[in-house]
Design an enzyme around this catalytic site. Structure first.
Site, PDB file in Angstrom:
ATOM      1  CE  LYS A  64     -14.949  26.428 -18.791  1.00 16.74           C
ATOM      2  NZ  LYS A  64     -14.166  25.508 -18.406  1.00 16.74           N
ATOM      3  CE  LYS A  78     -11.945  33.501 -16.992  1.00 15.22           C
ATOM      4  NZ  LYS A  78     -10.591  33.190 -17.771  1.00 15.22           N
ATOM      5  CB  THR A 138     -13.022  30.322 -19.701  1.00 17.00           C
ATOM      6  OG1 THR A 138     -12.786  29.064 -19.942  1.00 17.00           O
ATOM      7  CG2 THR A 138     -14.305  30.616 -19.052  1.00 17.00           C
TER       8      THR A 138
HETATM    9  P1  NAD Z   1      -2.183  30.880 -17.975  1.00 20.80           P
HETATM   10  O1  NAD Z   1      -2.292  32.278 -17.199  1.00 20.80           O
HETATM   11  O2  NAD Z   1      -1.312  29.766 -17.640  1.00 20.80           O
HETATM   12  O3  NAD Z   1      -1.934  31.119 -19.495  1.00 20.80           O
HETATM   13  C1  NAD Z   1      -2.192  32.454 -20.248  1.00 20.80           C
HETATM   14  C2  NAD Z   1      -1.031  32.817 -21.110  1.00 20.80           C
HETATM   15  O4  NAD Z   1      -1.507  33.789 -21.782  1.00 20.80           O
HETATM   16  C3  NAD Z   1       0.025  33.266 -19.949  1.00 20.80           C
HETATM   17  O5  NAD Z   1       1.255  32.142 -20.633  1.00 20.80           O
HETATM   18  C4  NAD Z   1       0.324  34.816 -20.722  1.00 20.80           C
HETATM   19  O6  NAD Z   1       1.605  35.163 -20.622  1.00 20.80           O
HETATM   20  C5  NAD Z   1      -0.141  34.750 -22.017  1.00 20.80           C
HETATM   21  N1  NAD Z   1      -0.967  35.960 -22.845  1.00 20.80           N
HETATM   22  C6  NAD Z   1      -1.514  36.883 -21.803  1.00 20.80           C
HETATM   23  N2  NAD Z   1      -1.501  38.042 -22.831  1.00 20.80           N
HETATM   24  C7  NAD Z   1      -1.061  37.564 -23.767  1.00 20.80           C
HETATM   25  C8  NAD Z   1      -0.640  38.246 -25.053  1.00 20.80           C
HETATM   26  N3  NAD Z   1      -1.083  39.422 -25.290  1.00 20.80           N
HETATM   27  N4  NAD Z   1      -0.034  37.854 -25.937  1.00 20.80           N
HETATM   28  C9  NAD Z   1       0.474  36.475 -25.905  1.00 20.80           C
HETATM   29  N5  NAD Z   1       0.249  35.580 -24.851  1.00 20.80           N
HETATM   30  C10 NAD Z   1      -0.102  36.391 -23.636  1.00 20.80           C
HETATM   31  O7  NAD Z   1      -3.760  30.446 -18.085  1.00 20.80           O
HETATM   32  P2  NAD Z   1      -4.409  28.880 -18.440  1.00 20.80           P
HETATM   33  O8  NAD Z   1      -4.520  28.134 -17.340  1.00 20.80           O
HETATM   34  O9  NAD Z   1      -3.636  28.412 -19.640  1.00 20.80           O
HETATM   35  O10 NAD Z   1      -5.831  29.284 -18.865  1.00 20.80           O
HETATM   36  C11 NAD Z   1      -5.949  29.937 -20.056  1.00 20.80           C
HETATM   37  C12 NAD Z   1      -7.786  29.882 -20.347  1.00 20.80           C
HETATM   38  O11 NAD Z   1      -8.018  28.804 -20.205  1.00 20.80           O
HETATM   39  C13 NAD Z   1      -8.269  30.754 -19.440  1.00 20.80           C
HETATM   40  O12 NAD Z   1      -9.302  31.680 -20.042  1.00 20.80           O
HETATM   41  C14 NAD Z   1      -8.802  29.928 -18.309  1.00 20.80           C
HETATM   42  O13 NAD Z   1     -10.021  30.360 -17.777  1.00 20.80           O
HETATM   43  C15 NAD Z   1      -9.065  28.758 -19.327  1.00 20.80           C
HETATM   44  N6  NAD Z   1      -9.359  27.525 -18.544  1.00 20.80           N
HETATM   45  C16 NAD Z   1      -8.210  26.975 -17.961  1.00 20.80           C
HETATM   46  C17 NAD Z   1      -8.301  25.924 -17.059  1.00 20.80           C
HETATM   47  C18 NAD Z   1      -7.297  25.282 -16.140  1.00 20.80           C
HETATM   48  O14 NAD Z   1      -7.456  24.320 -15.363  1.00 20.80           O
HETATM   49  N7  NAD Z   1      -6.062  25.910 -16.235  1.00 20.80           N
HETATM   50  C19 NAD Z   1      -9.398  25.152 -17.525  1.00 20.80           C
HETATM   51  C20 NAD Z   1     -10.394  25.353 -18.476  1.00 20.80           C
HETATM   52  C21 NAD Z   1     -10.301  26.504 -18.861  1.00 20.80           C
END
Ligand code: NAD
Length: 296
Positions: A170, A245, A93
């Protein structure tokens, strides 16, 4: 079987990549966090030593990262390394402007790369259970190619329009959600002051013009909807930090496009107060306690 690279194996990306493995695809993954890599390895993902290694043989690349700056940085790194015709899908997102910039970067490579923004709704439960909803933006050609892959990670895949349309859908949806949760919470707090029971308000409003998802599926008071986080100490669910966010992204987009969204702005402010008061990890429906004036 498709060769897929998956960058970002966190709370969402990890289980999504695992579902692609389960569906019979060959998945190479990378994450900066060793713990995420270990879990992905246990789920059958071939963990690479770097982003570049992960994408080397990919026909499709999926990114699932925290914010626009991470997506632009990873896409800058991987695009020159991709084979001609590779499809790149960003499921994070992020802000609409960064999403459009990412599409432009893929187009500027001039090597028939395809790109799609495809953020999700459904949270970690949806990622684990492969029941996410995908909202996609990009060409019809890119969407048609992505759809069979995305459908292995979700139950609904909607083509919303051209580049950035998935992110637009979204944040508009989540702005409705943030505002409606506050509205429903205010109604329950007013009902309490008026001596009206939660169940009575629910029975009336859920079958009247006040009906909405925040009331009937995610009711912020315990009782009327037994599966809502209110019955489980407001454990997420969908954390207040993530709601904040998305509301901030909606406000950025409103400012950039000249849309008036006064209730969206108010919702962002209320969720900022709620999160800053130590509730960023609580489910977003816990805002009812804040509105009621409760300390916790
Ligand atoms: P998270 O922080 O658990 O996962 C993100 C991952 O990206 C981390 O493991 C981090 O180490 C990795 N990362 C960051 N920079 C990187 C790079 N340069 N190379 C490789 N890996 C890298 O977050 P999440 O909850 O999995 O969310 C991910 C996305 O999904 C976000 O944009 C969030 O807004 C969206 N989202 C989350 C949810 C939820 O309920 N968690 C729901 C809908 C959407």
């Amino acid at each position: 079987m498709t060769s897929i690279a998956f960058i970002g194996l966190g709370n969402m990306g990890g289980p999504m990549a695992a579902n692609l493995v389960r569906a019979g695809h060959r998945v190479a993954g990378f994450d900066l966090s060793p713990a995420s890599c270990d879990q992905a390895r246990a789920d059958g993902v071939g963990v690479a030593g770097s982003t570049a290694d992960a994408v080397r043989d990919a026909e499709v690349v999926v990114t699932m990262l925290p914010a626009g700056k991470h997506v632009l940085s990873v896409w800058t790194e991987i695009l020159p390394a991709l084979k001609d015709g590779t499809l790149v899908i960003d499921c994070s997102t992020i802000d609409v402007e960064s999403a459009r910039k990412a599409h432009g970067m893929a187009r500027d490579q001039g090597r028939s790369l395809m790109s799609l923004d495809a953020p999700v709704s459904g949270g970690v439960g949806g990622a684990k259970g492969a029941t996410l909803t995908f909202m996609a933006g990009g060409t019809k050609e890119a969407f048609d190619r992505a759809e069979p892959i995305l459908s292995k990670m979700g139950k609904k895949v909607v083509h919303c329009g051209e580049a950035g349309a998935g992110q637009a859908a979204k944040i508009c949806n989540n702005m409705i959600l943030g505002i409606s949760m506050i509205g429903v919470s205010e109604a329950f707090v007013l009902a309490e002051k008026l001596g009206l029971s939660h169940q009575a308000l629910f029975d009336v409003a859920s079958t009247s013009s006040g009906q909405c998802w925040s009331l009937t599926t995610y009711c912020p008071v315990p009782g009327p909807v037994p599966t809502s986080p209110a019955n489980n100490g407001y454990k997420p669910g969908f954390a207040a930090a993530l709601m904040l966010k998305d509301l901030k992204l909606a406000q950025e987009a409103a400012l950039a496009s000249g849309a008036s969204t006064p209730l969206g702005a108010e919702a962002a402010q209320l969720y900022a107060l709620f999160a800053n008061a130590g509730h960023e990890g609580d489910d977003f429906s816990g805002i009812i306690n804040f509105i009621r004036g409760q300390k916790s």
